[in-house]
Write a protein that holds these residues in place. Structure first.
Motif, PDB file in Angstrom:
ATOM      1  N   GLU A  59     -46.833  87.741  45.180  1.00 40.22           N
ATOM      2  CA  GLU A  59     -45.428  87.371  45.051  1.00 40.22           C
ATOM      3  C   GLU A  59     -44.883  87.774  43.687  1.00 40.22           C
ATOM      4  O   GLU A  59     -43.771  88.291  43.575  1.00 40.22           O
ATOM      5  N   LYS A  60     -45.678  87.559  42.644  1.00 42.92           N
ATOM      6  CA  LYS A  60     -45.249  87.938  41.295  1.00 42.92           C
ATOM      7  C   LYS A  60     -45.054  89.443  41.188  1.00 42.92           C
ATOM      8  O   LYS A  60     -44.044  89.921  40.641  1.00 42.92           O
ATOM      9  N   GLU A  61     -46.026  90.214  41.720  1.00 37.33           N
ATOM     10  CA  GLU A  61     -45.912  91.673  41.664  1.00 37.33           C
ATOM     11  C   GLU A  61     -44.692  92.153  42.451  1.00 37.33           C
ATOM     12  O   GLU A  61     -44.010  93.101  42.050  1.00 37.33           O
ATOM     13  N   GLY A  62     -44.432  91.496  43.582  1.00 41.59           N
ATOM     14  CA  GLY A  62     -43.267  91.875  44.366  1.00 41.59           C
ATOM     15  C   GLY A  62     -41.968  91.626  43.625  1.00 41.59           C
ATOM     16  O   GLY A  62     -41.046  92.459  43.652  1.00 41.59           O
ATOM     17  N   VAL A  63     -41.883  90.482  42.939  1.00 38.66           N
ATOM     18  CA  VAL A  63     -40.680  90.166  42.172  1.00 38.66           C
ATOM     19  C   VAL A  63     -40.494  91.157  41.030  1.00 38.66           C
ATOM     20  O   VAL A  63     -39.383  91.655  40.783  1.00 38.66           O
ATOM     21  N   ILE A  64     -41.589  91.462  40.337  1.00 34.70           N
ATOM     22  CA  ILE A  64     -41.506  92.409  39.212  1.00 34.70           C
ATOM     23  C   ILE A  64     -41.085  93.788  39.705  1.00 34.70           C
ATOM     24  O   ILE A  64     -40.233  94.454  39.104  1.00 34.70           O
ATOM     25  N   ALA A  68     -37.748  95.804  38.768  1.00 31.48           N
ATOM     26  CA  ALA A  68     -37.856  97.130  38.159  1.00 31.48           C
ATOM     27  C   ALA A  68     -37.018  98.149  38.926  1.00 31.48           C
ATOM     28  O   ALA A  68     -36.360  99.004  38.319  1.00 31.48           O
ATOM     29  N   ARG A  69     -37.037  98.059  40.258  1.00 31.30           N
ATOM     30  CA  ARG A  69     -36.229  98.990  41.053  1.00 31.30           C
ATOM     31  C   ARG A  69     -34.735  98.756  40.808  1.00 31.30           C
ATOM     32  O   ARG A  69     -33.960  99.711  40.707  1.00 31.30           O
ATOM     33  N   ARG A  73     -32.219 101.515  39.202  1.00 28.07           N
ATOM     34  CA  ARG A  73     -30.982 101.944  39.846  1.00 28.07           C
ATOM     35  C   ARG A  73     -29.793 101.796  38.908  1.00 28.07           C
ATOM     36  O   ARG A  73     -28.920 102.670  38.839  1.00 28.07           O
ATOM     37  N   LYS A  74     -29.750 100.684  38.180  1.00 34.17           N
ATOM     38  CA  LYS A  74     -28.634 100.464  37.258  1.00 34.17           C
ATOM     39  C   LYS A  74     -28.621 101.525  36.155  1.00 34.17           C
ATOM     40  O   LYS A  74     -27.560 102.059  35.801  1.00 34.17           O
ATOM     41  N   THR A  75     -29.794 101.828  35.584  1.00 32.88           N
ATOM     42  CA  THR A  75     -29.843 102.817  34.511  1.00 32.88           C
ATOM     43  C   THR A  75     -29.508 104.209  35.030  1.00 32.88           C
ATOM     44  O   THR A  75     -28.853 105.000  34.331  1.00 32.88           O
ATOM     45  N   LEU A  76     -29.963 104.521  36.257  1.00 31.35           N
ATOM     46  CA  LEU A  76     -29.624 105.825  36.827  1.00 31.35           C
ATOM     47  C   LEU A  76     -28.123 105.946  37.062  1.00 31.35           C
ATOM     48  O   LEU A  76     -27.521 106.999  36.805  1.00 31.35           O
ATOM     49  N   ILE A  77     -27.515 104.864  37.566  1.00 30.17           N
ATOM     50  CA  ILE A  77     -26.068 104.887  37.780  1.00 30.17           C
ATOM     51  C   ILE A  77     -25.330 105.043  36.448  1.00 30.17           C
ATOM     52  O   ILE A  77     -24.372 105.829  36.328  1.00 30.17           O
ATOM     53  N   ILE A 126     -32.254 107.966  32.198  1.00 28.72           N
ATOM     54  CA  ILE A 126     -32.791 108.519  33.446  1.00 28.72           C
ATOM     55  C   ILE A 126     -34.287 108.803  33.371  1.00 28.72           C
ATOM     56  O   ILE A 126     -34.917 109.020  34.415  1.00 28.72           O
ATOM     57  N   ALA A 127     -34.854 108.809  32.174  1.00 29.13           N
ATOM     58  CA  ALA A 127     -36.295 109.065  32.063  1.00 29.13           C
ATOM     59  C   ALA A 127     -37.073 107.893  32.641  1.00 29.13           C
ATOM     60  O   ALA A 127     -36.788 106.733  32.324  1.00 29.13           O
ATOM     61  N   ASP A 128     -38.063 108.197  33.481  1.00 25.19           N
ATOM     62  CA  ASP A 128     -38.838 107.148  34.126  1.00 25.19           C
ATOM     63  C   ASP A 128     -39.899 106.586  33.188  1.00 25.19           C
ATOM     64  O   ASP A 128     -40.110 105.385  33.117  1.00 25.19           O
ATOM     65  N   ARG A 129     -40.577 107.474  32.471  1.00 27.23           N
ATOM     66  CA  ARG A 129     -41.612 107.061  31.523  1.00 27.23           C
ATOM     67  C   ARG A 129     -41.446 107.843  30.228  1.00 27.23           C
ATOM     68  O   ARG A 129     -40.814 108.884  30.199  1.00 27.23           O
ATOM     69  N   GLN A 130     -42.072 107.331  29.181  1.00 33.56           N
ATOM     70  CA  GLN A 130     -42.046 107.986  27.877  1.00 33.56           C
ATOM     71  C   GLN A 130     -40.616 108.366  27.472  1.00 33.56           C
ATOM     72  O   GLN A 130     -40.321 109.524  27.131  1.00 33.56           O
ATOM     73  N   ARG A 131     -39.724 107.399  27.512  1.00 28.35           N
ATOM     74  CA  ARG A 131     -38.324 107.693  27.212  1.00 28.35           C
ATOM     75  C   ARG A 131     -38.144 108.213  25.788  1.00 28.35           C
ATOM     76  O   ARG A 131     -37.362 109.133  25.556  1.00 28.35           O
ATOM     77  N   GLY A 132     -38.844 107.600  24.858  1.00 27.02           N
ATOM     78  CA  GLY A 132     -38.726 108.058  23.484  1.00 27.02           C
ATOM     79  C   GLY A 132     -39.176 109.488  23.308  1.00 27.02           C
ATOM     80  O   GLY A 132     -38.548 110.281  22.597  1.00 27.02           O
TER      81      GLY A 132
END
Length: 323
Positions: A59-64, A68-69, A73-77, A126-132
């Protein structure tokens, strides 16, 4: 069914019983109850099989994952919105440039300028990982592209000069971060400070070579190497002593203090000699302070203070080493 203790009390104690955290009388009480109560026995088996923990974990993993999704979505928008806004001046400049000049010239300067801005505003969103990491590389690449575009548009031959200077300046800021972010080989992971100094030194030398080729002066090639070797030699010596000298940190700090004071004391006379000027070491005139003697007196005070601080640090280091 006869029970020696109420089920509620036993069920409260079952987690402690599973973790072997109960006292001997409590263990005896629980086991006597379990021998007569099938419901509590089934509960014990269920708890031992980690069904509850597994359900909570899922349940915790599902909430996280859900959060995250949503955040992605918000950051992509937001990134797409900013990118769209940045496209407006690009399209306007394209239309105006074609309508007025019937050719694309300064449009590319506007385009690369917007790319620099997008590298700082859009890429982190928009970067998924390693944004810096992606932000640093995209900013550096777009900035170099902007300089190249300006050089081509103005007909200048200064791109290599400006580009190497920009690379060196950015490396001073970002190489420490890259040393801890990039997947470096094992040797460089153990020697990140050496990686930082090496990268900066290479880019610094490349910048100096480009300056020399650009100015095309024999005097520059005569004076640059000894000045650079003297100053870079001090920095590298200070780094190697602080990082790799096999003694305690107090002794290393003491040596570094004396080296720094000595460097400040002799740097001006040494550079003056390289430039062909005859200049002696700073004079000692603590009783006289004016425009001429103030600089020399300050250098003497720095030298004396650094030696005094260095001796104190070395003394502390020797005492701690003996202990």
């Amino acid at each position: 069914m006869t029970m020696n203790q109420p089920c509620e009390i036993i069920r409260d104690l079952l987690p402690l019983y599973i973790d072997n955290a109960c006292s001997a009388p409590s263990v005896e009480m629980i086991e006597n109850h379990l021998a007569e109560c099938s419901a509590c026995t089934e509960l014990l088996q269920s708890m031992k099989s980690n069904q509850y923990e597994t359900a909570l974990h899922l349940e915790k993993e599902g909430v996280i994952a859900h959060q995250a999704r949503r955040q992605k979505r918000k950051t992509l928008i937001a990134g797409a919105g900013i990118a769209g806004i940045l496209c407006i001046p690009i399209l306007v400049c394209l239309i105006v440039n074609l309508a007025v000049g019937h050719a694309l010239d300064w449009f590319f300067i506007v385009l690369t300028s917007m790319m620099v801005l997008a590298s700082l505003l859009v890429v982190p969103l928009i970067a998924d990982r390693q944004r810096g990491l992606y932000t640093i590389f995209s900013f550096t690449g777009s900035l170099l592209l902007l300089l190249f575009t300006c050089a081509v548009y103005t007909g200048g031959d200064w791109f290599l000069l400006a580009g190497t200077a920009v690379l060196f300046g950015l490396s001073v800021l970002f190489t420490p971060y890259l040393a801890y972010t990039l997947p470096l080989p094992a040797f460089w992971k153990r020697n990140r400070g050496l990686f930082f100094f090496s990268v900066d030194s290479v880019l610094f030398v490349v910048m100096l070579l480009c300056i020399g080729f650009y100015c095309d002066s024999a005097l520059y090639w005569k004076l640059m190497p000894p000045i650079v070797l003297f100053n870079a030699g001090f920095l590298w010596g200070l780094f190697l002593i602080c990082r790799y000298l096999t003694t305690n940190r107090w002794i290393r700090a003491g040596i570094a203090s004396v080296m720094t004071g000595g460097y400040i004391f002799i740097v001006d006379p040494v550079i003056a000699r390289i430039l062909g000027e005859r200049r002696s070491l700073p004079g000692f005139h603590l009783n006289t302070w004016n425009l001429v003697t103030s600089d020399e007196n300050i250098k003497w005070l720095i030298l004396i203070g650094s030696i005094f601080a260095g001796l104190i640090c070395v003394g502390i280091g020797i005492v701690r080493k003996r202990k």
